[in-house]
Design a protein around this motif. Structure first.
Motif, PDB file in Angstrom:
ATOM      1  N   CYS A  64       0.885  -1.149   0.000  1.00  0.00           N
ATOM      2  CA  CYS A  64       0.000   0.000   0.000  1.00  0.00           C
ATOM      3  C   CYS A  64       0.936   1.215   0.000  1.00  0.00           C
ATOM      4  N   PRO A  65       0.438   2.430  -0.141  1.00  0.00           N
ATOM      5  CA  PRO A  65       1.337   3.562  -0.409  1.00  0.00           C
ATOM      6  C   PRO A  65       2.488   3.763   0.578  1.00  0.00           C
ATOM      7  N   GLY A  66       2.235   3.776   1.879  1.00  0.00           N
ATOM      8  CA  GLY A  66       3.310   4.021   2.847  1.00  0.00           C
ATOM      9  C   GLY A  66       4.434   3.009   2.769  1.00  0.00           C
ATOM     10  N   PRO A  67       4.128   1.717   2.868  1.00  0.00           N
ATOM     11  CA  PRO A  67       5.190   0.716   2.746  1.00  0.00           C
ATOM     12  C   PRO A  67       5.888   0.723   1.383  1.00  0.00           C
ATOM     13  N   ALA A  68       5.162   1.055   0.317  1.00  0.00           N
ATOM     14  CA  ALA A  68       5.795   1.096  -1.002  1.00  0.00           C
ATOM     15  C   ALA A  68       6.838   2.206  -1.070  1.00  0.00           C
ATOM     16  N   ILE A  69       6.489   3.376  -0.532  1.00  0.00           N
ATOM     17  CA  ILE A  69       7.458   4.485  -0.523  1.00  0.00           C
ATOM     18  C   ILE A  69       8.666   4.111   0.331  1.00  0.00           C
ATOM     19  N   THR A  70       8.415   3.517   1.488  1.00  0.00           N
ATOM     20  CA  THR A  70       9.505   3.115   2.375  1.00  0.00           C
ATOM     21  C   THR A  70      10.366   2.035   1.730  1.00  0.00           C
ATOM     22  N   ALA A  71       9.744   1.129   0.980  1.00  0.00           N
ATOM     23  CA  ALA A  71      10.471   0.018   0.360  1.00  0.00           C
ATOM     24  C   ALA A  71      11.372   0.458  -0.786  1.00  0.00           C
ATOM     25  N   LEU A  72      11.284   1.721  -1.189  1.00  0.00           N
ATOM     26  CA  LEU A  72      12.186   2.206  -2.231  1.00  0.00           C
ATOM     27  C   LEU A  72      13.652   2.077  -1.812  1.00  0.00           C
ATOM     28  N   VAL A  73      13.916   2.075  -0.508  1.00  0.00           N
ATOM     29  CA  VAL A  73      15.297   1.955  -0.025  1.00  0.00           C
ATOM     30  C   VAL A  73      15.872   0.557  -0.267  1.00  0.00           C
ATOM     31  N   LEU A  74      15.021  -0.419  -0.586  1.00  0.00           N
ATOM     32  CA  LEU A  74      15.489  -1.787  -0.781  1.00  0.00           C
ATOM     33  C   LEU A  74      16.208  -1.988  -2.112  1.00  0.00           C
ATOM     34  N   GLY A  75      16.004  -1.072  -3.063  1.00  0.00           N
ATOM     35  CA  GLY A  75      16.676  -1.185  -4.348  1.00  0.00           C
ATOM     36  C   GLY A  75      16.088  -2.237  -5.267  1.00  0.00           C
ATOM     37  N   VAL A  76      14.811  -2.564  -5.100  1.00  0.00           N
ATOM     38  CA  VAL A  76      14.137  -3.504  -5.989  1.00  0.00           C
ATOM     39  C   VAL A  76      13.062  -2.753  -6.779  1.00  0.00           C
ATOM     40  N   TRP A  77      12.594  -3.371  -7.870  1.00  0.00           N
ATOM     41  CA  TRP A  77      11.666  -2.694  -8.766  1.00  0.00           C
ATOM     42  C   TRP A  77      10.203  -2.780  -8.352  1.00  0.00           C
ATOM     43  N   ASN A  78       9.834  -3.755  -7.526  1.00  0.00           N
ATOM     44  CA  ASN A  78       8.416  -3.932  -7.188  1.00  0.00           C
ATOM     45  C   ASN A  78       7.757  -2.667  -6.634  1.00  0.00           C
ATOM     46  N   PRO A  79       8.349  -1.989  -5.636  1.00  0.00           N
ATOM     47  CA  PRO A  79       7.683  -0.793  -5.129  1.00  0.00           C
ATOM     48  C   PRO A  79       7.644   0.345  -6.151  1.00  0.00           C
ATOM     49  N   VAL A  80       8.644   0.423  -7.003  1.00  0.00           N
ATOM     50  CA  VAL A  80       8.651   1.460  -8.047  1.00  0.00           C
ATOM     51  C   VAL A  80       7.484   1.232  -9.000  1.00  0.00           C
ATOM     52  N   LEU A  81       7.310  -0.003  -9.443  1.00  0.00           N
ATOM     53  CA  LEU A  81       6.209  -0.328 -10.349  1.00  0.00           C
ATOM     54  C   LEU A  81       4.857  -0.062  -9.678  1.00  0.00           C
ATOM     55  N   PHE A  82       4.747  -0.419  -8.397  1.00  0.00           N
ATOM     56  CA  PHE A  82       3.506  -0.155  -7.668  1.00  0.00           C
ATOM     57  C   PHE A  82       3.215   1.334  -7.624  1.00  0.00           C
ATOM     58  N   LEU A  83       4.216   2.147  -7.282  1.00  0.00           N
ATOM     59  CA  LEU A  83       4.008   3.590  -7.154  1.00  0.00           C
ATOM     60  C   LEU A  83       3.670   4.236  -8.499  1.00  0.00           C
ATOM     61  N   VAL A  84       4.301   3.773  -9.576  1.00  0.00           N
ATOM     62  CA  VAL A  84       3.964   4.286 -10.909  1.00  0.00           C
ATOM     63  C   VAL A  84       2.507   3.944 -11.238  1.00  0.00           C
ATOM     64  N   ALA A  85       2.101   2.707 -10.972  1.00  0.00           N
ATOM     65  CA  ALA A  85       0.706   2.307 -11.223  1.00  0.00           C
ATOM     66  C   ALA A  85      -0.256   3.105 -10.343  1.00  0.00           C
TER      67      ALA A  85
END
Length: 147
Positions: free
Chosen positions: A102-123
């Motif tokens: 969901c939005p908060g964890p996705a933004i926080t997960a950007l620090v992990l360096g993986v593409w999943n949260p980036v794709l989620f946030l773009v969508a």
């Protein structure tokens, strides 16, 4: 300036809490949603802790005339359900179940360096812009009736 500093500190604390509780790990969240498989109850404890703090803190906070850095509290006043609320909640739930974010964890997960949260946030941004466009152009999309 104080308001922005408090917002930054609150967001940082929220992000650290998400990281510490491992809620930025989409597999942990999807494990919670997998009640028919190998269920992971971790999210239930995180939610329980958040609800417990809220129930206790709101009793004290809402006794004040206004927030420390604001002139009034912004509390929802809407009492009923409408189609946009139900459809929005369904889309949110489906997106959360598919992505594990969901939005908060996705933004926080950007620090992990993986593409999943980036794709989620773009969508999410595309979906938000689409909703705004449909909301402003809904009257033009309806078929016209002849008198």
């Amino acid at each position: 300036m104080k308001l922005h500093l408090v917002a930054l500190l609150s967001g940082t604390l929220f992000g650290l809490g998400l990281g510490l509780s491992q809620m930025i790990d989409r597999d942990r969240v999807l494990g919670f949603l997998d009640v028919a498989g190998i269920w992971d109850p971790t999210l239930l404890f995180v939610l329980g802790g958040a609800v417990g703090v809220t129930v206790i803190a709101f009793r004290f906070v809402l006794r004040r005339q206004h927030p420390l850095l604001g002139d009034r509290f912004y509390i929802p006043t809407k009492q009923g359900l409408d189609a946009s609320l139900i459809v929005g909640a369904a889309i949110f739930g489906i997106g959360w179940g598919i992505s594990g974010y969901c939005p908060g964890p996705a933004i926080t997960a950007l620090v992990l360096g993986v593409w999943n949260p980036v794709l989620f946030l773009v969508a999410m941004v595309i979906g938000s812009l689409a909703q705004k466009w449909f909301a402003t152009n809904a009257s033009q999309l309806r078929p016209r009736q002849n008198a």
